[in-house]
Design a protein around this motif. Structure first.
Motif, PDB file in Angstrom:
ATOM      1  N   VAL A 123      22.945  33.807  54.692  1.00 54.75           N
ATOM      2  CA  VAL A 123      24.231  33.971  54.012  1.00 54.75           C
ATOM      3  C   VAL A 123      24.287  33.006  52.836  1.00 54.75           C
ATOM      4  CG1 VAL A 123      26.739  33.757  54.212  1.00 54.75           C
ATOM      5  CG2 VAL A 123      25.410  34.716  56.115  1.00 54.75           C
ATOM      6  N   MET A 124      24.404  33.565  51.625  1.00 56.67           N
ATOM      7  CA  MET A 124      24.434  32.761  50.405  1.00 56.67           C
ATOM      8  C   MET A 124      25.855  32.529  49.896  1.00 56.67           C
ATOM      9  SD  MET A 124      21.112  32.702  50.143  1.00 56.67           S
ATOM     10  CE  MET A 124      20.721  32.063  48.528  1.00 56.67           C
ATOM     11  N   GLY A 125      26.817  33.284  50.462  1.00 56.56           N
ATOM     12  CA  GLY A 125      28.201  33.162  50.014  1.00 56.56           C
ATOM     13  C   GLY A 125      29.028  34.317  50.540  1.00 56.56           C
ATOM     14  N   VAL A 126      30.172  34.556  49.897  1.00 54.05           N
ATOM     15  CA  VAL A 126      31.081  35.632  50.306  1.00 54.05           C
ATOM     16  C   VAL A 126      31.749  36.217  49.067  1.00 54.05           C
ATOM     17  CG1 VAL A 126      33.262  36.157  51.498  1.00 54.05           C
ATOM     18  CG2 VAL A 126      31.568  34.692  52.601  1.00 54.05           C
ATOM     19  N   VAL A 127      31.928  37.530  49.062  1.00 54.88           N
ATOM     20  CA  VAL A 127      32.743  38.174  48.032  1.00 54.88           C
ATOM     21  C   VAL A 127      33.936  38.808  48.745  1.00 54.88           C
ATOM     22  CG1 VAL A 127      31.336  40.280  48.133  1.00 54.88           C
ATOM     23  CG2 VAL A 127      32.814  39.887  46.167  1.00 54.88           C
ATOM     24  N   SER A 128      35.123  38.586  48.205  1.00 54.68           N
ATOM     25  CA  SER A 128      36.319  39.159  48.837  1.00 54.68           C
ATOM     26  C   SER A 128      37.168  39.881  47.805  1.00 54.68           C
ATOM     27  CB  SER A 128      37.152  38.063  49.517  1.00 54.68           C
ATOM     28  OG  SER A 128      37.783  37.231  48.558  1.00 54.68           O
ATOM     29  N   VAL A 129      37.825  40.950  48.255  1.00 49.41           N
ATOM     30  CA  VAL A 129      38.782  41.676  47.418  1.00 49.41           C
ATOM     31  C   VAL A 129      40.095  41.753  48.168  1.00 49.41           C
ATOM     32  CG1 VAL A 129      37.112  43.039  46.111  1.00 49.41           C
ATOM     33  CG2 VAL A 129      37.917  43.891  48.307  1.00 49.41           C
ATOM     34  N   ARG A 130      41.197  41.757  47.415  1.00 47.36           N
ATOM     35  CA  ARG A 130      42.523  41.829  48.024  1.00 47.36           C
ATOM     36  C   ARG A 130      43.414  42.785  47.252  1.00 47.36           C
ATOM     37  NH1 ARG A 130      42.077  35.885  47.105  1.00 47.36           N
ATOM     38  NH2 ARG A 130      40.312  36.856  46.105  1.00 47.36           N
ATOM     39  N   SER A 131      44.395  43.336  47.932  1.00 49.81           N
ATOM     40  CA  SER A 131      45.315  44.282  47.288  1.00 49.81           C
ATOM     41  C   SER A 131      46.759  43.929  47.628  1.00 49.81           C
ATOM     42  CB  SER A 131      45.006  45.713  47.722  1.00 49.81           C
ATOM     43  OG  SER A 131      45.091  45.847  49.125  1.00 49.81           O
ATOM     44  N   VAL A 132      47.628  44.190  46.660  1.00 53.64           N
ATOM     45  CA  VAL A 132      49.054  43.920  46.838  1.00 53.64           C
ATOM     46  C   VAL A 132      49.642  44.893  47.858  1.00 53.64           C
ATOM     47  CG1 VAL A 132      51.315  43.931  45.705  1.00 53.64           C
ATOM     48  CG2 VAL A 132      49.323  42.967  44.516  1.00 53.64           C
ATOM     49  N   GLU A 133      49.289  46.164  47.720  1.00 54.44           N
ATOM     50  CA  GLU A 133      49.777  47.181  48.651  1.00 54.44           C
ATOM     51  C   GLU A 133      48.933  47.185  49.924  1.00 54.44           C
ATOM     52  OE1 GLU A 133      52.480  49.003  48.137  1.00 54.44           O
ATOM     53  OE2 GLU A 133      52.803  48.103  46.158  1.00 54.44           O
ATOM     54  N   ARG A 134      49.560  47.535  51.035  1.00 54.85           N
ATOM     55  CA  ARG A 134      48.816  47.642  52.293  1.00 54.85           C
ATOM     56  C   ARG A 134      47.717  48.697  52.152  1.00 54.85           C
ATOM     57  NH1 ARG A 134      50.781  46.334  57.697  1.00 54.85           N
ATOM     58  NH2 ARG A 134      49.323  47.157  59.245  1.00 54.85           N
ATOM     59  N   ARG A 135      46.523  48.347  52.607  1.00 53.77           N
ATOM     60  CA  ARG A 135      45.376  49.226  52.398  1.00 53.77           C
ATOM     61  C   ARG A 135      44.380  49.068  53.545  1.00 53.77           C
ATOM     62  NH1 ARG A 135      41.797  49.031  46.814  1.00 53.77           N
ATOM     63  NH2 ARG A 135      40.065  50.349  47.477  1.00 53.77           N
ATOM     64  N   GLU A 136      43.818  50.180  53.969  1.00 58.81           N
ATOM     65  CA  GLU A 136      42.782  50.157  55.005  1.00 58.81           C
ATOM     66  C   GLU A 136      41.422  50.214  54.301  1.00 58.81           C
ATOM     67  OE1 GLU A 136      43.149  49.862  58.255  1.00 58.81           O
ATOM     68  OE2 GLU A 136      45.318  50.135  58.456  1.00 58.81           O
ATOM     69  N   TYR A 137      40.738  49.095  54.256  1.00 53.16           N
ATOM     70  CA  TYR A 137      39.403  49.091  53.656  1.00 53.16           C
ATOM     71  C   TYR A 137      38.428  49.716  54.656  1.00 53.16           C
ATOM     72  CZ  TYR A 137      40.874  46.169  49.741  1.00 53.16           C
ATOM     73  OH  TYR A 137      41.476  45.694  48.604  1.00 53.16           O
ATOM     74  N   GLY A 138      37.802  50.813  54.257  1.00 53.51           N
ATOM     75  CA  GLY A 138      36.946  51.567  55.171  1.00 53.51           C
ATOM     76  C   GLY A 138      35.471  51.422  54.890  1.00 53.51           C
ATOM     77  N   GLY A 139      34.696  52.331  55.496  1.00 54.50           N
ATOM     78  CA  GLY A 139      33.244  52.269  55.428  1.00 54.50           C
ATOM     79  C   GLY A 139      32.670  52.318  54.035  1.00 54.50           C
ATOM     80  N   SER A 140      33.237  53.140  53.154  1.00 49.14           N
ATOM     81  CA  SER A 140      32.673  53.273  51.801  1.00 49.14           C
ATOM     82  C   SER A 140      32.859  51.987  50.998  1.00 49.14           C
ATOM     83  CB  SER A 140      33.314  54.450  51.063  1.00 49.14           C
ATOM     84  OG  SER A 140      34.716  54.279  50.937  1.00 49.14           O
ATOM     85  N   GLU A 141      34.056  51.372  51.125  1.00 50.95           N
ATOM     86  CA  GLU A 141      34.291  50.105  50.408  1.00 50.95           C
ATOM     87  C   GLU A 141      33.416  48.987  50.962  1.00 50.95           C
ATOM     88  OE1 GLU A 141      38.469  52.075  50.180  1.00 50.95           O
ATOM     89  OE2 GLU A 141      36.940  51.839  51.720  1.00 50.95           O
TER      90      GLU A 141
END
Length: 199
Positions: A125-143
């Motif tokens: 593990v070299m690090g982490v990338v994170s994304v966030r959204s203002v609206e409620r969202r289900e991050y699924g398999g494709s994302e």
């Protein structure tokens, strides 16, 4: 088909970025922007492992004052959890998740949902990338799949091209365990050839 073409285009742009002559943090900053745009997120952060912590090296939609200064303890918060476990963490409502509240990441706007994916290269593990959204969202398999693939590109660039700048005087042990994240399966190192390049 359109989604597949768009994804391939994103991979191509990010691949070109990590192989460009831009400064390391510029590359990460542009990569964060592209990830945010592609996933339609409101914020994106890229952390790199540094002295057994995650250091925020780039971000879009986060306070600029935090970039280069914010550090996350491994295992704390959602980004820290992704790094510690080596697995993606997706949460549709961060305000209801105690793991997020343990170390809430600052953003320019209040965020509701988050996806954090470790940057992994050859099991490290070299690090982490994170994304966030203002609206409620289900991050699924494709994302998750897209972000994991991008994470692999970034991690490979860090490992092979030196996107992480190592201070003069850093010991081999610090390079392997603190900056590189350690050796897979907890194995110890005995010796390694080292070469130096003067810039």
């Amino acid at each position: 088909l359109h989604a597949c073409i768009t994804e391939l285009k994103a991979f191509d742009e990010i691949g070109r970025l990590v192989n460009s002559t831009l400064a390391p943090d510029e590359i990460l900053g542009e990569t964060a922007r592209l990830i945010k745009e592609y996933l339609g997120a409101d914020a994106c952060s890229i952390y790199l492992t540094e002295q057994r912590r995650l250091a925020l090296h780039a971000g879009v939609g986060v306070p600029e004052s935090d970039i280069g200064k914010l550090k996350v303890i491994m295992g704390r918060g959602l980004a820290g959890l992704a790094a510690a476990t080596g697995r993606p963490v997706a949460v549709s409502s961060v305000t209801e998740d105690p793991r997020y509240n343990e170390f809430p990441e600052k953003t320019e706007k209040p965020m509701e949902s988050m996806l954090a994916v470790p940057l992994v290269c050859k099991g490290v593990v070299m690090g982490v990338v994170s994304v966030r959204s203002v609206e409620r969202r289900e991050y699924g398999g494709s994302e998750i799949s897209f972000l994991a693939s991008v994470g692999g590109i970034i991690a490979g660039a860090i490992r092979n091209s030196g996107l992480v700048e190592v201070p003069v005087g850093t010991t081999l042990g610090e390079l392997i365990y603190d900056i590189g994240g350690g050796i897979p399966d907890g194995k110890a190192y005995k010796a390694a050839p080292v070469s130096y390049t003067h810039l």
